[in-house]
Design an enzyme around this catalytic site. Sequence first.
Site, mmCIF file in Angstrom:
data_model
loop_
_atom_site.group_PDB
_atom_site.id
_atom_site.type_symbol
_atom_site.label_atom_id
_atom_site.label_comp_id
_atom_site.label_asym_id
_atom_site.label_seq_id
_atom_site.Cartn_x
_atom_site.Cartn_y
_atom_site.Cartn_z
ATOM 1 N N GLY A 134 4.032 -2.611 7.752
ATOM 2 C CA GLY A 134 4.313 -3.197 9.062
ATOM 3 C C GLY A 134 5.732 -3.718 9.119
ATOM 4 O O GLY A 134 6.176 -4.424 8.219
ATOM 5 N N GLU A 166 -6.435 -6.516 4.086
ATOM 6 C CA GLU A 166 -6.701 -7.649 3.180
ATOM 7 C C GLU A 166 -8.001 -7.418 2.408
ATOM 8 O O GLU A 166 -8.738 -8.357 2.116
ATOM 9 C CB GLU A 166 -6.784 -8.972 3.967
ATOM 10 N N THR A 176 0.807 -1.223 0.000
ATOM 11 C CA THR A 176 0.000 0.000 0.000
ATOM 12 C C THR A 176 0.843 1.278 0.000
ATOM 13 O O THR A 176 1.960 1.313 0.510
ATOM 14 C CB THR A 176 -0.928 0.027 1.225
#
Lengths: 693, 693
Positions: free
Chosen positions: A188, A442, A149
């Site tokens: 992350g 997701e 992203t």
Amino acid sequence: MSDVAHPSPKASIAEERASPSFPVRELTYWIDGGRRVTELKERIMLELERDPLWRVNDHPNLTLAETRERAMSKVRRLADLATSRPLEESLMRMSIISVVDPGFWTRFGVHFGLFFGALQGQATAAQMAYWMDRGALSMQGITGCFGMTELGHGSNVAGLETTATLDERTDEFVVHSPTLTATKWWIGGAAHTATHCAVYAQLIVKNKRHGAKTFVVQLRDTKTFALMPGVEIGDLGKKMGRDQIDNGWIRFTHVRIPRSHMLMRHTKVTRSGDVIEPPLAQLAYGALIQGRVSMVSDSANVAKRALTIATRYASVRRQFGGGAPGVAETKLIDYPIHQYRLLPLMAQTFAMIFTAREVTANYEKLMGELSELSDSNDAAAADAIKNLKETHATSAGLKAFCTWMCLNIIDQCRQSLGGHGYSAYTGLSQAYSDFAVHCTWEGDNTILTLQCGRYLVATALEARKGQPLPENLSYLRGAVSSAGALSSRACTGDTPENVSSLDTLKAAWSSVAANAILNAVRDFEAGLAKGLSKDDAYEFSSASRLHAARMHTYTYLLHRFAAQVDQSPATLRPVLTLLAQLFGAHSAVQHSGEFLQSKFYSGAQIEALKAFVTHACSEIRKDAVSLTDAFNYTDYVVNSPLGRFDGDVYEKYFELVTSLNPAKPVPYFDSLIKPLLERTNETELGPDLEIDE
Amino acid sequence: MSDVAHPSPKASIAEERASPSFPVRELTYWIDGGRRVTELKERIMLELERDPLWRVNDHPNLTLAETRERAMSKVRRLADLATSRPLEESLMRMSIISVVDPGFWTRFGVHFGLFFGALQGQATAAQMAYWMDRGALSMQGITGCFGMTELGHGSNVAGLETTATLDERTDEFVVHSPTLTATKWWIGGAAHTATHCAVYAQLIVKNKRHGAKTFVVQLRDTKTFALMPGVEIGDLGKKMGRDQIDNGWIRFTHVRIPRSHMLMRHTKVTRSGDVIEPPLAQLAYGALIQGRVSMVSDSANVAKRALTIATRYASVRRQFGGGAPGVAETKLIDYPIHQYRLLPLMAQTFAMIFTAREVTANYEKLMGELSELSDSNDAAAADAIKNLKETHATSAGLKAFCTWMCLNIIDQCRQSLGGHGYSAYTGLSQAYSDFAVHCTWEGDNTILTLQCGRYLVATALEARKGQPLPENLSYLRGAVSSAGALSSRACTGDTPENVSSLDTLKAAWSSVAANAILNAVRDFEAGLAKGLSKDDAYEFSSASRLHAARMHTYTYLLHRFAAQVDQSPATLRPVLTLLAQLFGAHSAVQHSGEFLQSKFYSGAQIEALKAFVTHACSEIRKDAVSLTDAFNYTDYVVNSPLGRFDGDVYEKYFELVTSLNPAKPVPYFDSLIKPLLERTNETELGPDLEIDE
């Protein structure tokens, strides 16, 4: 208030266990999938509980920095276990951790699930060997993150702006963030952890774009952790929840990587700059499905915890109703309205448990079939891809539906704790913050639900043209036969038994789902008739499409639940049947308009259904605590003094709060409070100010 | 992805403002209640923004200790302003602060709203003078907190366990916590701030209990802050939200206070130990209502902020749909499904704005009437008490309904931001955590809704016996006339215009509400017929009672909204009418079963209503950004880079995140990460271990 000695909390919960209507341990085995699994789970829960690193009841008092450091200290423990213990055990450990410590689960999952998962799904065999050799599985030398992203693009992966341009002269790709919105965002592990990143970027060869592909880019020196040239990384800081994971942003400025660092299992780029597209591009879908299927299980697992806390507390907490002399106050769970608040959620939780089991098994079967396929375009491949498409759509709808359902269960359970639900030490406020992201990542839930709806509309249209319907949509059979008019059966009789049998409820939901799909088809066709393009006609019909997907998913869950009831041991069947009926009936009452419009139920039958819901709640109430016992979470996993097995809620809640917040002098008494208390009016008037005129 | 220069975010939002269908500034005046009020609000917003103490965009990065200290530093500023500036201005400042800084609002409100409010409502004139003289208004010498809830009792105030026993010998009360569950719990300000507490305790005189009354107990020495003898205080630590307020627990061990520290405006205890009960005990209700009414306003104000963020971001964020060469991606707000997600929430927000205005005015009128009353039992008093009862019940239902509605709006808006909604810097995750407590405090929402339902059932029963119906329940007139069969009018015609006019919608909701109330009456009477006591019959009918209260409150909001539309300036009427219709129609579609069962709408009419909702959303979409502009919150108050007026979301979001989280070396690289990366397998096998046999 009368002078009544209330039964102690412990006695209050003990009496709930006096005579369950079913063998509790048997239900645990049935939920878990057998005694062996239950015992393995129990071993892992105990191991975690006894590991000082895995203390969780003090999480609310850690700062962001402490939270992240504690999480990192657990990474190594788990990495060692993951490579030395059987896969089944590791998966189960992660599944328990996803309930106990969801932020850490993400910290760890970014490497093993996302980064390593990208290699598994997209690397060639030779590439896989190369990265394994460098330590990509065991985190020895490499810690990975997943760079999909961007600041400006999330759901629309095709719209990503990061570019990877082949420099044929040097046989390298140049990875670059051309704009601010191209900055990789939400990555992350980027802020503090990762050495490498699986970067999604637009493949550009010879000035031509070939869509978003995946490239392994080194972010940091593995000896010094210094950023590699051209790599900039920042910290995204505080989030709603899951602060254990260090999300970051990454910006690339003309970063060069070898051509071989593009993962080439599907699309390949040769030395001479030829781009070879794969014959079966759709196979890449498989990777998406796994995350979605696992979120159905997660939803069930987290909901089990929330209901354990809310139900046990409701069996201990007493409130009102103690008017008469010598009469204790009434347990919350004895109020019909409290049963009505909690027990339909219990039924939803069981629906998710059994649905998760079936879709997981189906998914594993499908993946097995796919792995047998050669990469060629034969009939078996076509079949498998059809299957894959259906699983893809169904799992999209299920992921959205179950994560929303679970989020609602958490908050309803939290609110049912009254004021104590607002404490950080009773477990459910953090559970909400941690879980909320499941509705977005997701695949944003709204977009996924629409995807499922699009599949339903397309399948109905194909069925009209004579294509066979998949098993899960067989209820459309009559509906698509002719002009689209639904010749559904209607329910006859309006006794509670009559309207609420599992067979009736299954037929009722099938009829409503079929109706909803036909409505979406009608809206889609109306869009086409207006001259809209196919895509625009789908947008035009999005409200009814979303609705169709929701109605289909209710139906799907009810059918899965009913199928599991059929297979369950005879001793468990009565209570599970009642729970399945409650799920179907309560959901139907919540959507009564659909059933009235489809003419399956009359107004009187809806009233009978409401009466059944009340009755079912009062029956299940008798087993409520035993049902939470069957979930078999230890007090450590429940991690809330209000959800303790022994019911000793007040003592243990008080102990936890006082031990974590020991008495200290007020730190700002001298600087702020004393001057406040001792001040005098500063706005008193001085001598009159005269103004010259 | 095609190479398209997207319109900039700023240009994207600017074009939304090109041609609003209404004069934006006029709507601001209409919402606020006039130009003067708007300008005062603007002045206060600017003052707060320019006060360095009131920086709020760094809140996510403060620790609990820093959060509390910062909050305390603002108390003095506000206390000085509160005593030196006009009341209207102070109230408005607090109303803005409740949106900008809700945790601080609570910190401050505990003293001024709860502690001082208890004095206002329950102290005699002489007691009031005494406490004022000691600084109870200006926080000079006294800072108060409010000691009602206990570990074991929240909603059931009558069941509180703390005792206040008169010692006639010394003319003192002895305040005591006899059990662990009697510990005062959740007491805002107790942990760090308060010197005095308004303690609710069971009044015991001559061994007889007289119910829970209020006693002022000193907690700490005002010079040293040392705890008074017999007083123990602890810190409740971390909460879901509102960490600015230092909630604590308090335990009393035989604490002695003068008899005169019992607040005796209502019940009095004489020197000789006589207990004199008040003639009009119900007047004490008045204090409860104020908190509830103000939460209707709060709900509207917080929802305005959430919608400002979500709507502006949706006008800037682009996603998908940019397939064709040269075509930019589509704005979120241009997707019908996104309109369907946000714009019904916009309509709900307007419904709350206008309802809040009316109930606030009604409440003030009622309080005026009550203050005119002498404390005697004449006809005027009876009338006023009837009025008070109705307002009490209505406000209970409204508080529950609006706080739930607002909580849902916040989370729906947050989810509509996609992944960025999960950041702590985009505003809505904290808004959710802060707001959630509104659903529990000042009365748990479920209990309040049931209270409202009980009033509705009782009123319907009284009306059957010939008592006149209050204005807000006039729709019950036909319904209660005979055997309870509802002779409602049905909607005729099924064009969208036909089914969705405001008059039709008002009649539709009235009919559904009447139906729901009659159902609750029927269930209540069925309970009585089974031989249940009145209270038990109410419990038996709780599900339908809860439902009746919800249907009544929808109806109430729609009527209030419609009444305000009727009075609005002609230039605003078209857009407000459409919003009111959308509120009524969307809510009806969500509860279509009710309308089909009451036979007000047919299935075809429900379909027409759905079509109207889609149409109304697409119309309001054109004004969406202008409507948020009319809310007139400055960027400071909106406090989210995604909700900026100028639409410059990406630049400012990036700036905020990077400035609050500057680059630093990873703190635990040497201790945790390096050893992880550089470790070798520790489980390698040594030489075979031979076992002697």
